[in-house]
Write an enzyme that holds these catalytic residues in place. Structure first.
Site, PDB file in Angstrom:
ATOM      1  N   GLY A 256     124.483  -5.405  48.153  1.00  0.00           N
ATOM      2  CA  GLY A 256     123.641  -6.281  47.350  1.00  0.00           C
ATOM      3  C   GLY A 256     124.171  -7.692  47.282  1.00  0.00           C
ATOM      4  O   GLY A 256     123.398  -8.650  47.117  1.00  0.00           O
TER       5      GLY A 256
ATOM      6  N   GLU B 107     125.623   0.105  52.963  1.00  0.00           N
ATOM      7  CA  GLU B 107     124.921   1.136  52.186  1.00  0.00           C
ATOM      8  C   GLU B 107     124.814   2.471  52.912  1.00  0.00           C
ATOM      9  O   GLU B 107     124.849   3.537  52.285  1.00  0.00           O
ATOM     10  CB  GLU B 107     123.519   0.637  51.816  1.00  0.00           C
TER      11      GLU B 107
END
Length: 679
Positions: free
Chosen positions: A99, A122
């Site tokens: 993020g 991720e």
């Protein structure tokens, strides 16, 4: 969580959430509000976003994944940044991951320090970038480069990021980043939004990536979803592509694989904590390390410290063995350099810290001495008695034993408080797991120092108590014992190995035995054939090194089923009076995998492991347990403890006359609680 400051006409937004500036709700809310406020402030010409402390931002707060979403969601924040009417610059130092990189992608420009790392990892926790990463990154750097980053999860250096267009400018250094970012921002007249760009790619690119990574991503949900999401960036608008990305994310985040990968992520961090030790305990200084034994293990262990900049004295009894060990260390370093992972200077510096010698007494000034000798108790006790006489007061004395009692080894010294086990896994310079074995008299500061040092040299340490085989090898015993028994009862090596590789293990019990050497522990001075191992070794079938073990091997070490082994098994079966029968894959799972769970529960009962998740870390980092199944104890909860207990009971007679289901395992099954919350 957010600090704002106006530098003339440049509005600086600083994310503050130690230690990694995780994008928890207060950070997201603060970022969004700051961007909104800046739009209507006439004093603001442009905006800089940076991170406080050691890095820009390491990504989302992973603890929020299992909780209801609290708005604003990250994609809302990133969209707002990108929609800003005033130029927004990300000033990146340390790391911009997950993020954090998606925040930077929402910015219109990026400046980074040369040593910064940028990545979207991720996939490593079973999900995909869910805030526009799969849509904006390919628009900025192209599909192939984006797929490489997203499907692998590996970060890239800022210099590489600048080459491919992910970073617009490199700062001189971290100290000047703030000033250079503000100066760069002042030169910008208008936003340049990644979402406004388009990207095209030949559909064959996606098929090629899937094919090239087939072995790595087999059985994994997230990599395939990542490829699908990136493909959407070539055919959809940003908004539609983001909707596709979020739908794929939602499907992954609640799945069993993502739950397992999140568990092992947190388990690794929990393993570093030592129950009962004060946080402020003083550590012993480790400025120099001694290694006893220059064999494969001793040399590999040495490399860990050399690579961390810690001088090593390595001791052998014979010059030939010492020279051979040093050559192997040099060869390993040169091979790593040839792959581009080390520079010539780094190799030279590491080797310059190595002092090879035949003089045992040179260990006198070492702060930590690790014995890496043959796995024999009498030899080890003799070595530790000598170390007791030579080592300086306060030096930590460690054994690399795989099975033997640290307490008995420590009894050979007058300083058992300074003795512990440091069980490295082979190859020691590669494998990340380190079992740190706490003896009955090991001093708290010795344990704490060893755990901290393990992390310094890049290991994942797990504390174990003293028992035969500690955590990992002890759990291996019932697996191997049952695997060999199943051979006599009618299964084949290839059937048993296939069950394990289909499960996700890198190799099965017999493939592993052939790789390690079937002759390990075999007594060559006897003619008695008491086990299958004896029968194979008597025929010279010692594994891959002799091109014959449980399998036959060609010159490239490719295995094929062996008719000779089938006959050896048939003959041994007849000798033992065992009747051959059909064996199901289900029985193999119960007797080789469920029995490991049972042994793990016994280890918890006895207090050998601090927590169930520590057992999972041992198997994930030391034995190739598939990470998307987390570890044996977490996996047991996914299978269902009641099922495991019932199936172990059903096959109890075949498992062995002395077999018993763990009381802890039964209790957890009855009360329907996972092993990491055992009553």
């Amino acid at each position: 969580m957010i600090k704002n400051q106006l530098h003339g006409d440049i509005f600086e937004i600083v994310m503050v959430n130690p230690p990694v500036n995780a994008l928890a709700y207060p950070v997201r809310q603060g970022l969004l509000q700051a961007i909104i406020d800046a739009q209507t402030d006439d004093a603001v010409k442009a905006i800089v976003i940076r991170g406080d402390g050691q890095l820009f931002c390491a990504g989302a707060d992973i603890t929020e994944f299992d909780a209801p979403v609290v708005e604003p969601d990250l994609h809302v924040v990133v969209d707002a940044i990108e929609a800003s009417a005033k130029p927004v610059v990300a000033a990146i130092h340390g790391s911009a991951l997950g993020g954090g990189l998606e925040i930077a992608l929402g910015c219109h420009y990026r400046i980074a320090t040369p040593d910064a790392k940028l990545g979207l990892p991720e996939v490593l926790i079973g999900i995909l970038p869910g805030a526009g990463g799969t849509q904006r990154l390919p628009r900025l750097i192209g599909v192939e480069a984006a797929l490489d980053m997203i499907v692998s999860g590996s970060p890239i250096a800022a210099r590489r990021a600048a080459e491919i267009g992910l970073v617009d400018r490199l700062a001189s250094n971290e100290g000047s980043l703030g000033e250079e970012a503000i100066a760069f921002t002042r030169t910008l007249d208008a936003p340049r939004r990644a979402g406004d760009l388009s990207v095209e790619a030949d559909p064959a690119v996606f098929e090629k990536v899937a094919a090239d990574n087939a072995r790595k991503i087999k059985g994994l949900d997230a990599p395939s979803a990542c490829i699908e999401a990136v493909k959407a960036s070539t055919t959809m608008s940003l908004a539609d592509g983001q909707a596709k990305e979020r739908a794929l994310f939602a499907g992954l985040v609640s799945g069993e694989q993502a739950k397992a990968l999140r568990h092992i992520f947190f388990a690794e961090r929990s393993a570093a904590k030592i129950d009962g030790l004060p946080k402020d305990i003083a550590l012993r200084p480790i400025a120099k390390v001694g290694i006893l034994g220059a064999g494969t293990m001793g040399g590999g262990i040495s490399m860990n410290f050399l690579s961390a900049g810690i001088p090593v004295t390595i001791v052998e009894m014979q010059q030939e063995a010492l020279d051979r060990g040093v050559r192997l260390v040099r060869k390993n370093y040169e091979a790593t350099a040839a792959k581009g992972r080390l520079t010539t200077d780094q190799v030279k510096n590491a080797l310059g810290l190595l002092t090879p010698t035949l003089d045992f007494d040179t260990l006198a000034d070492c702060d930590l001495i690790i014995e890496a000798a043959y796995e024999n108790m009498e030899i080890k006790k003799e070595i530790f008695a000598r170390l007791d006489a030579v080592a300086k007061p306060g030096a930590i004395l460690a054994s690399n034993t795989s099975y033997l009692s640290i307490d008995e080894i420590a009894s050979a010294t007058k300083r058992p408080q300074d003795v512990l086990g440091l069980h490295f896994f082979s190859p020691a310079n590669v494998m990340k797991l380190l079992e740190v074995v706490r003896g009955a008299k090991t001093a708290p500061d010795v344990l704490a120092t060893s755990m901290q040092l393990a992390r310094k040299i890049g290991k994942v340490p797990v504390v174990s108590g003293v028992c035969y085989g500690f955590i990992g090898n002890r759990m291996l015993i019932p697996r191997q014992k049952n695997a060999e028994a199943l051979l006599l009862e009618g299964a084949t090596p290839e059937q048993i190995d296939r069950v394990h590789t289909s499960f996700g293990m890198p190799m099965g019990p017999f493939q592993m035995a052939d790789l390690a050497g079937v002759d390990i522990g075999w007594h060559r001075d006897t003619d008695r054939i008491e086990s299958l191992q004896d029968a194979l070794c008597a025929e010279g079938r010692w594994g891959q090194k002799t091109k014959a073990g449980f399998y036959d091997y060609d010159d490239k070490r490719k295995p094929t089923p062996s008719a000779a082994v089938a006959k050896i098994i048939d003959d041994f079966r007849a000798r033992k009076g065992v009747t051959k029968r059909e064996t199901s894959d289900e029985e193999i799972v119960v007797r080789t995998l469920y029995t490991m769970v049972n042994e793990g529960a016994l280890i918890l009962e006895e207090g050998i492991a601090q927590r169930a998740s520590d057992v999972d870390v041992v198997w994930a980092y030391g034995y190739g347990w598939p990470r998307h199944r987390s570890g044996p104890m977490f996996w047991a909860g996914q299978v269902g403890l009641t099922k495991i207990v019932a199936d172990l009971g059903r096959y109890a007679a075949q498992i062995g006359s002395n077999f018993a289901v763990s009381a802890l395992l039964k209790r957890c099954a009855e009360q329907r609680v996972p092993l990491d919350r055992a009553p």
